[in-house]
Write a protein that holds these residues in place. Structure first.
Motif, PDB file in Angstrom:
ATOM      1  N   GLU A 112      13.615  -3.374   2.013  1.00 44.78           N
ATOM      2  CA  GLU A 112      14.569  -2.200   2.499  1.00 44.78           C
ATOM      3  C   GLU A 112      13.783  -0.951   2.886  1.00 44.78           C
ATOM      4  O   GLU A 112      12.608  -0.725   2.593  1.00 44.78           O
ATOM      5  CB  GLU A 112      15.385  -1.723   1.046  1.00 44.78           C
ATOM      6  CG  GLU A 112      16.168  -0.520   1.219  1.00 44.78           C
ATOM      7  CD  GLU A 112      17.235  -0.244   0.009  1.00 44.78           C
ATOM      8  OE1 GLU A 112      17.790  -1.070  -0.284  1.00 44.78           O
ATOM      9  OE2 GLU A 112      17.104   0.963  -0.172  1.00 44.78           O
ATOM     10  N   LEU A 113      14.132  -0.359   4.028  1.00 45.47           N
ATOM     11  CA  LEU A 113      13.494   0.945   4.614  1.00 45.47           C
ATOM     12  C   LEU A 113      14.524   1.877   5.179  1.00 45.47           C
ATOM     13  O   LEU A 113      15.555   1.528   5.306  1.00 45.47           O
ATOM     14  CB  LEU A 113      12.706   0.333   5.743  1.00 45.47           C
ATOM     15  CG  LEU A 113      13.143  -0.511   6.694  1.00 45.47           C
ATOM     16  CD1 LEU A 113      13.776   0.157   7.692  1.00 45.47           C
ATOM     17  CD2 LEU A 113      11.929  -1.322   7.260  1.00 45.47           C
ATOM     18  N   ARG A 114      14.045   2.967   5.479  1.00 44.53           N
ATOM     19  CA  ARG A 114      14.890   3.906   6.144  1.00 44.53           C
ATOM     20  C   ARG A 114      14.373   4.259   7.568  1.00 44.53           C
ATOM     21  O   ARG A 114      13.216   4.397   7.556  1.00 44.53           O
ATOM     22  CB  ARG A 114      15.053   5.371   5.281  1.00 44.53           C
ATOM     23  CG  ARG A 114      15.758   5.298   4.199  1.00 44.53           C
ATOM     24  CD  ARG A 114      15.857   6.535   3.453  1.00 44.53           C
ATOM     25  NE  ARG A 114      16.795   6.772   2.480  1.00 44.53           N
ATOM     26  CZ  ARG A 114      18.028   7.133   2.585  1.00 44.53           C
ATOM     27  NH1 ARG A 114      18.537   7.556   3.814  1.00 44.53           N
ATOM     28  NH2 ARG A 114      18.832   7.003   1.629  1.00 44.53           N
ATOM     29  N   ILE A 115      15.371   4.438   8.334  1.00 45.00           N
ATOM     30  CA  ILE A 115      14.721   4.636   9.923  1.00 45.00           C
ATOM     31  C   ILE A 115      15.730   5.165  10.776  1.00 45.00           C
ATOM     32  O   ILE A 115      17.230   4.916  10.557  1.00 45.00           O
ATOM     33  CB  ILE A 115      14.097   3.442  10.589  1.00 45.00           C
ATOM     34  CG1 ILE A 115      13.251   3.632  11.872  1.00 45.00           C
ATOM     35  CG2 ILE A 115      15.329   2.468  10.789  1.00 45.00           C
ATOM     36  CD1 ILE A 115      12.553   2.376  12.284  1.00 45.00           C
ATOM     37  N   LYS A 116      15.607   5.911  11.565  1.00 51.82           N
ATOM     38  CA  LYS A 116      16.704   6.639  12.634  1.00 51.82           C
ATOM     39  C   LYS A 116      17.309   5.469  13.319  1.00 51.82           C
ATOM     40  O   LYS A 116      16.915   4.349  13.791  1.00 51.82           O
ATOM     41  CB  LYS A 116      16.035   7.841  13.269  1.00 51.82           C
ATOM     42  CG  LYS A 116      15.491   8.902  12.486  1.00 51.82           C
ATOM     43  CD  LYS A 116      14.948   9.916  13.648  1.00 51.82           C
ATOM     44  CE  LYS A 116      14.488  11.225  12.793  1.00 51.82           C
ATOM     45  NZ  LYS A 116      14.471  12.496  13.718  1.00 51.82           N
ATOM     46  N   PRO A 117      18.580   5.687  13.575  1.00 51.02           N
ATOM     47  CA  PRO A 117      19.269   4.745  14.253  1.00 51.02           C
ATOM     48  C   PRO A 117      18.813   4.492  15.675  1.00 51.02           C
ATOM     49  O   PRO A 117      18.043   5.458  16.252  1.00 51.02           O
ATOM     50  CB  PRO A 117      20.547   5.509  14.506  1.00 51.02           C
ATOM     51  CG  PRO A 117      20.794   6.392  13.532  1.00 51.02           C
ATOM     52  CD  PRO A 117      19.339   6.717  13.114  1.00 51.02           C
ATOM     53  N   GLY A 118      19.002   3.311  16.350  1.00 48.25           N
ATOM     54  CA  GLY A 118      18.863   3.221  17.615  1.00 48.25           C
ATOM     55  C   GLY A 118      18.102   1.528  17.718  1.00 48.25           C
ATOM     56  O   GLY A 118      17.919   0.893  16.654  1.00 48.25           O
ATOM     57  N   PRO A 119      17.595   0.959  18.808  1.00 52.55           N
ATOM     58  CA  PRO A 119      17.141  -0.214  19.250  1.00 52.55           C
ATOM     59  C   PRO A 119      15.819   0.005  18.410  1.00 52.55           C
ATOM     60  O   PRO A 119      14.950   0.736  18.611  1.00 52.55           O
ATOM     61  CB  PRO A 119      17.470  -0.371  20.457  1.00 52.55           C
ATOM     62  CG  PRO A 119      17.359   1.090  20.874  1.00 52.55           C
ATOM     63  CD  PRO A 119      17.924   2.010  19.988  1.00 52.55           C
ATOM     64  N   GLY A 150      16.538   9.205   7.980  1.00 52.05           N
ATOM     65  CA  GLY A 150      17.148   7.843   8.698  1.00 52.05           C
ATOM     66  C   GLY A 150      18.280   7.136   7.641  1.00 52.05           C
ATOM     67  O   GLY A 150      18.601   7.346   6.564  1.00 52.05           O
ATOM     68  N   ASP A 151      18.670   6.100   8.489  1.00 48.81           N
ATOM     69  CA  ASP A 151      19.607   5.276   7.677  1.00 48.81           C
ATOM     70  C   ASP A 151      18.872   3.972   7.031  1.00 48.81           C
ATOM     71  O   ASP A 151      17.873   3.598   7.422  1.00 48.81           O
ATOM     72  CB  ASP A 151      20.525   4.719   8.661  1.00 48.81           C
ATOM     73  CG  ASP A 151      21.433   5.847   9.385  1.00 48.81           C
ATOM     74  OD1 ASP A 151      22.136   6.342   8.462  1.00 48.81           O
ATOM     75  OD2 ASP A 151      21.519   6.276  10.596  1.00 48.81           O
ATOM     76  N   ILE A 152      19.754   3.506   6.254  1.00 43.96           N
ATOM     77  CA  ILE A 152      19.174   2.277   5.234  1.00 43.96           C
ATOM     78  C   ILE A 152      19.143   1.001   6.011  1.00 43.96           C
ATOM     79  O   ILE A 152      20.280   0.837   6.493  1.00 43.96           O
ATOM     80  CB  ILE A 152      19.829   2.449   4.136  1.00 43.96           C
ATOM     81  CG1 ILE A 152      19.562   3.552   3.041  1.00 43.96           C
ATOM     82  CG2 ILE A 152      19.511   1.271   2.847  1.00 43.96           C
ATOM     83  CD1 ILE A 152      20.316   3.726   1.881  1.00 43.96           C
ATOM     84  N   VAL A 153      18.209   0.292   5.941  1.00 37.04           N
ATOM     85  CA  VAL A 153      18.340  -0.895   6.583  1.00 37.04           C
ATOM     86  C   VAL A 153      18.000  -1.939   5.227  1.00 37.04           C
ATOM     87  O   VAL A 153      16.956  -1.872   4.765  1.00 37.04           O
ATOM     88  CB  VAL A 153      17.247  -1.370   7.632  1.00 37.04           C
ATOM     89  CG1 VAL A 153      17.209  -2.614   8.222  1.00 37.04           C
ATOM     90  CG2 VAL A 153      17.418  -0.316   8.775  1.00 37.04           C
ATOM     91  N   GLN A 154      18.546  -2.940   5.056  1.00 35.19           N
ATOM     92  CA  GLN A 154      18.636  -3.986   3.906  1.00 35.19           C
ATOM     93  C   GLN A 154      18.537  -5.226   4.798  1.00 35.19           C
ATOM     94  O   GLN A 154      19.111  -5.547   5.466  1.00 35.19           O
ATOM     95  CB  GLN A 154      19.333  -3.810   3.069  1.00 35.19           C
ATOM     96  CG  GLN A 154      19.596  -2.582   2.156  1.00 35.19           C
ATOM     97  CD  GLN A 154      20.653  -2.826   1.104  1.00 35.19           C
ATOM     98  OE1 GLN A 154      21.789  -3.450   1.462  1.00 35.19           O
ATOM     99  NE2 GLN A 154      20.625  -2.354  -0.068  1.00 35.19           N
ATOM    100  N   GLY A 155      17.191  -6.074   4.516  1.00 35.40           N
ATOM    101  CA  GLY A 155      17.027  -7.307   5.328  1.00 35.40           C
ATOM    102  C   GLY A 155      16.617  -8.352   4.416  1.00 35.40           C
ATOM    103  O   GLY A 155      16.044  -8.136   3.046  1.00 35.40           O
ATOM    104  N   GLN A 159      22.701  -4.468   7.806  1.00 31.35           N
ATOM    105  CA  GLN A 159      22.135  -5.685   7.034  1.00 31.35           C
ATOM    106  C   GLN A 159      21.517  -6.262   8.192  1.00 31.35           C
ATOM    107  O   GLN A 159      22.266  -6.604   9.118  1.00 31.35           O
ATOM    108  CB  GLN A 159      23.186  -6.239   6.426  1.00 31.35           C
ATOM    109  CG  GLN A 159      24.010  -5.433   5.280  1.00 31.35           C
ATOM    110  CD  GLN A 159      23.228  -5.371   4.069  1.00 31.35           C
ATOM    111  OE1 GLN A 159      22.400  -6.295   3.649  1.00 31.35           O
ATOM    112  NE2 GLN A 159      23.438  -4.382   3.331  1.00 31.35           N
ATOM    113  N   VAL A 160      20.393  -6.951   8.023  1.00 26.81           N
ATOM    114  CA  VAL A 160      19.809  -7.706   8.987  1.00 26.81           C
ATOM    115  C   VAL A 160      19.092  -8.987   8.210  1.00 26.81           C
ATOM    116  O   VAL A 160      18.741  -9.086   7.103  1.00 26.81           O
ATOM    117  CB  VAL A 160      18.547  -6.961   9.700  1.00 26.81           C
ATOM    118  CG1 VAL A 160      19.026  -6.116  10.553  1.00 26.81           C
ATOM    119  CG2 VAL A 160      17.578  -6.477   8.857  1.00 26.81           C
ATOM    120  N   LYS A 161      19.027 -10.003   9.014  1.00 23.90           N
ATOM    121  CA  LYS A 161      18.679 -11.435   8.257  1.00 23.90           C
ATOM    122  C   LYS A 161      17.602 -12.072   9.510  1.00 23.90           C
ATOM    123  O   LYS A 161      18.047 -11.986  10.845  1.00 23.90           O
ATOM    124  CB  LYS A 161      19.740 -12.194   8.112  1.00 23.90           C
ATOM    125  CG  LYS A 161      19.226 -13.577   7.368  1.00 23.90           C
ATOM    126  CD  LYS A 161      20.212 -14.318   7.036  1.00 23.90           C
ATOM    127  CE  LYS A 161      19.886 -15.597   6.496  1.00 23.90           C
ATOM    128  NZ  LYS A 161      20.958 -16.692   5.921  1.00 23.90           N
TER     129      LYS A 161
END
Length: 146
Positions: free
Chosen positions: A70-77, A29-34, A131-133
């Motif tokens: 920070e986590l990894r997850i497949k793209p999408g909603p 998956g892709d990295i999400v940093q929040g 990047q999410v907040k």
């Protein structure tokens, strides 16, 4: 008595551990940093659980420390659940038994709209970092006097 939201959280965390546990494989998956703020300040500690809304891939979770995760997850909603508990004391395992052992009692400090009845969403983009907040409020703002 065990709080229903605590049971739901434990079941979800268990499912995430089983489906996304350590298997020695490269993370998928892709990295999400929040960042997570509560009432304008970084959330000291908590947990974020992210669940696909398109049924693609498994849900994942991560610890929130000093407002960051920070986590990894497949793209999408995705649907996002954020929890943060505080210690409120001890409680008896069997309330009617004077000899009962006690366990730590915790209470959820965030409103349900951020966890068991979440309104939080995000869209993870393919090919890089997302990047999410999340700016959370501990309670509904006071209504103006009439």
């Amino acid at each position: 008595m065990i709080n229903q939201s605590r049971i739901l959280f434990l079941l979800l965390a268990g499912a995430i551990a089983v489906t996304g546990g350590c298997s020695g494989e490269k993370p998928v998956g892709d990295i999400v940093q929040g960042t997570v703020n509560l009432d304008g300040k970084p959330l000291e500690k908590g947990r974020v659980n992210v669940v696909p809304t398109d049924n693609v891939g498994a849900g994942v979770g991560a610890e929130i420390v000093n407002g960051k995760f920070e986590l990894r997850i497949k793209p999408g909603p995705k649907l996002v659940q954020i929890t943060s508990d505080k210690f409120v004391g001890k409680q008896k395992v069997y309330p009617d038994d004077p000899q009962s052992t006690t366990v730590d009692k915790f209470e959820q400090i965030l409103p349900d709209k951020y966890n068991k009845a979440t309104e939080l969403k995000m869209d993870v983009k393919a090919g890089g970092k997302t990047q999410v907040k999340f700016d959370l409020e501990s309670a509904a703002p006071a209504q103006p006097a009439k």
